[in-house]
Motif scaffolding. Structure first.
Motif, PDB file in Angstrom:
ATOM      1  N   VAL A   1      -8.314   1.450  10.497  1.00  0.00           N
ATOM      2  CA  VAL A   1      -8.592   2.845  10.153  1.00  0.00           C
ATOM      3  C   VAL A   1      -7.724   3.114   8.930  1.00  0.00           C
ATOM      4  CG1 VAL A   1      -8.418   5.256  10.850  1.00  0.00           C
ATOM      5  CG2 VAL A   1      -9.083   3.518  12.530  1.00  0.00           C
ATOM      6  N   ALA A   2      -8.381   3.344   7.791  1.00  0.00           N
ATOM      7  CA  ALA A   2      -7.673   3.525   6.528  1.00  0.00           C
ATOM      8  C   ALA A   2      -8.037   4.883   5.927  1.00  0.00           C
ATOM      9  CB  ALA A   2      -8.045   2.403   5.569  1.00  0.00           C
ATOM     10  N   LYS A   3      -7.045   5.746   5.814  1.00  0.00           N
ATOM     11  CA  LYS A   3      -7.295   7.103   5.323  1.00  0.00           C
ATOM     12  C   LYS A   3      -6.373   7.458   4.172  1.00  0.00           C
ATOM     13  CE  LYS A   3      -9.033   8.931   9.649  1.00  0.00           C
ATOM     14  NZ  LYS A   3      -9.021  10.056  10.567  1.00  0.00           N
TER      15      LYS A   3
ATOM     16  N   LEU B   1       0.816  -1.219   0.000  1.00  0.00           N
ATOM     17  CA  LEU B   1       0.000   0.000   0.000  1.00  0.00           C
ATOM     18  C   LEU B   1       0.848   1.268   0.000  1.00  0.00           C
ATOM     19  CD1 LEU B   1      -2.840  -1.109   2.434  1.00  0.00           C
ATOM     20  CD2 LEU B   1      -2.909  -0.968  -0.067  1.00  0.00           C
ATOM     21  N   GLU B   2       2.163   1.097   0.055  1.00  0.00           N
ATOM     22  CA  GLU B   2       3.079   2.242   0.064  1.00  0.00           C
ATOM     23  C   GLU B   2       2.623   3.291   1.085  1.00  0.00           C
ATOM     24  OE1 GLU B   2       3.180   3.458  -4.036  1.00  0.00           O
ATOM     25  OE2 GLU B   2       3.861   1.485  -4.682  1.00  0.00           O
ATOM     26  N   ALA B   3       2.410   2.812   2.289  1.00  0.00           N
ATOM     27  CA  ALA B   3       1.876   3.654   3.364  1.00  0.00           C
ATOM     28  C   ALA B   3       2.815   4.807   3.682  1.00  0.00           C
ATOM     29  CB  ALA B   3       1.654   2.811   4.616  1.00  0.00           C
ATOM     30  N   ILE B   4       2.222   5.987   3.861  1.00  0.00           N
ATOM     31  CA  ILE B   4       3.036   7.120   4.311  1.00  0.00           C
ATOM     32  C   ILE B   4       2.973   7.234   5.833  1.00  0.00           C
ATOM     33  CG2 ILE B   4       2.867   8.350   2.131  1.00  0.00           C
ATOM     34  CD1 ILE B   4       0.854  10.220   3.461  1.00  0.00           C
ATOM     35  N   ALA B   5       2.018   6.533   6.424  1.00  0.00           N
ATOM     36  CA  ALA B   5       1.941   6.406   7.883  1.00  0.00           C
ATOM     37  C   ALA B   5       1.298   5.054   8.180  1.00  0.00           C
ATOM     38  CB  ALA B   5       1.116   7.529   8.488  1.00  0.00           C
ATOM     39  N   LEU B   6       1.866   4.348   9.137  1.00  0.00           N
ATOM     40  CA  LEU B   6       1.355   3.034   9.501  1.00  0.00           C
ATOM     41  C   LEU B   6       1.591   2.820  10.988  1.00  0.00           C
ATOM     42  CD1 LEU B   6       0.242   0.223   8.796  1.00  0.00           C
ATOM     43  CD2 LEU B   6       2.568  -0.432   8.152  1.00  0.00           C
ATOM     44  N   ARG B   7       0.508   2.592  11.709  1.00  0.00           N
ATOM     45  CA  ARG B   7       0.596   2.307  13.146  1.00  0.00           C
ATOM     46  C   ARG B   7      -0.089   0.978  13.392  1.00  0.00           C
ATOM     47  NH1 ARG B   7      -2.625   4.548  17.917  1.00  0.00           N
ATOM     48  NH2 ARG B   7      -1.373   3.885  19.673  1.00  0.00           N
ATOM     49  N   LEU B   8       0.618   0.079  14.013  1.00  0.00           N
ATOM     50  CA  LEU B   8       0.117  -1.258  14.278  1.00  0.00           C
ATOM     51  C   LEU B   8       0.225  -1.521  15.772  1.00  0.00           C
ATOM     52  CD1 LEU B   8      -0.824  -3.878  12.837  1.00  0.00           C
ATOM     53  CD2 LEU B   8       1.571  -4.550  12.762  1.00  0.00           C
ATOM     54  N   LYS B   9      -0.887  -1.891  16.376  1.00  0.00           N
ATOM     55  CA  LYS B   9      -0.911  -2.139  17.810  1.00  0.00           C
ATOM     56  C   LYS B   9      -1.444  -3.545  18.072  1.00  0.00           C
ATOM     57  CE  LYS B   9      -3.044  -0.574  22.087  1.00  0.00           C
ATOM     58  NZ  LYS B   9      -4.109   0.241  22.651  1.00  0.00           N
ATOM     59  N   ILE B  10      -0.687  -4.306  18.841  1.00  0.00           N
ATOM     60  CA  ILE B  10      -1.137  -5.636  19.246  1.00  0.00           C
ATOM     61  C   ILE B  10      -2.123  -5.456  20.395  1.00  0.00           C
ATOM     62  CG2 ILE B  10      -0.457  -7.875  20.176  1.00  0.00           C
ATOM     63  CD1 ILE B  10       2.385  -7.245  19.057  1.00  0.00           C
TER      64      ILE B  10
ATOM     65  N   MET C   1      -9.129  -4.151   0.732  1.00  0.00           N
ATOM     66  CA  MET C   1      -7.734  -4.140   0.280  1.00  0.00           C
ATOM     67  C   MET C   1      -6.815  -4.672   1.378  1.00  0.00           C
ATOM     68  SD  MET C   1      -7.814  -0.417  -1.635  1.00  0.00           S
ATOM     69  CE  MET C   1      -6.094  -0.319  -2.136  1.00  0.00           C
ATOM     70  N   VAL C   2      -7.038  -4.219   2.598  1.00  0.00           N
ATOM     71  CA  VAL C   2      -6.209  -4.655   3.731  1.00  0.00           C
ATOM     72  C   VAL C   2      -6.457  -6.137   4.027  1.00  0.00           C
ATOM     73  CG1 VAL C   2      -5.756  -4.358   6.212  1.00  0.00           C
ATOM     74  CG2 VAL C   2      -6.038  -2.345   4.723  1.00  0.00           C
ATOM     75  N   TYR C   3      -7.732  -6.549   4.093  1.00  0.00           N
ATOM     76  CA  TYR C   3      -8.045  -7.949   4.363  1.00  0.00           C
ATOM     77  C   TYR C   3      -7.450  -8.867   3.301  1.00  0.00           C
ATOM     78  CZ  TYR C   3     -11.387  -6.874   8.083  1.00  0.00           C
ATOM     79  OH  TYR C   3     -11.967  -6.461   9.246  1.00  0.00           O
TER      80      TYR C   3
END
Length: 100
Positions: free
Chosen positions: A90-92, A23-32, A71-73
């Motif tokens: 949350v996809a923006k 997705l060539e993310a410009i911001a990505l936050r992943l929380k377990i 797309m994410v799934y």
């Protein structure tokens, strides 16, 4: 199926890698959010099963919320087949996030 080298990575790292590269993310936050107690008891591992993801990508431009989530799934299909139980997304777009 994941390659041997990706099996050595934690699920969080695999998810981050897949989302970032595709997705060539410009911001990505992943929380377990949750680690499987059943996995710990039965297999002795600390399998990460529940995540919150916040991702900003220009690839979401022109896509509705359902399509963005799909797309994410789709990108995480292998993880979902192999122990990932739940993911909150949350996809923006960059404009929506104020990063444009």
């Amino acid at each position: 199926m994941a390659s041997r080298s990706t099996n050595l990575l934690s699920r969080a790292n695999r998810i981050r890698q897949v989302l970032q590269s595709n997705l060539e993310a410009i911001a990505l936050r992943l929380k377990i959010c949750h680690i499987s107690m059943l996995g710990m008891l039965l297999k002795g591992d600390h399998e990460e099963t529940h995540f919150n993801v916040k991702i900003v990508s220009a690839k979401f431009d022109g896509q509705g919320l359902v399509r963005r989530h799909r797309m994410v799934y789709d990108l995480l299909a292998d993880e979902l087949k192999n122990g990932l139980h739940a993911i909150s997304i949350v996809a923006k777009t960059p404009q929506e996030s104020g990063l444009a």
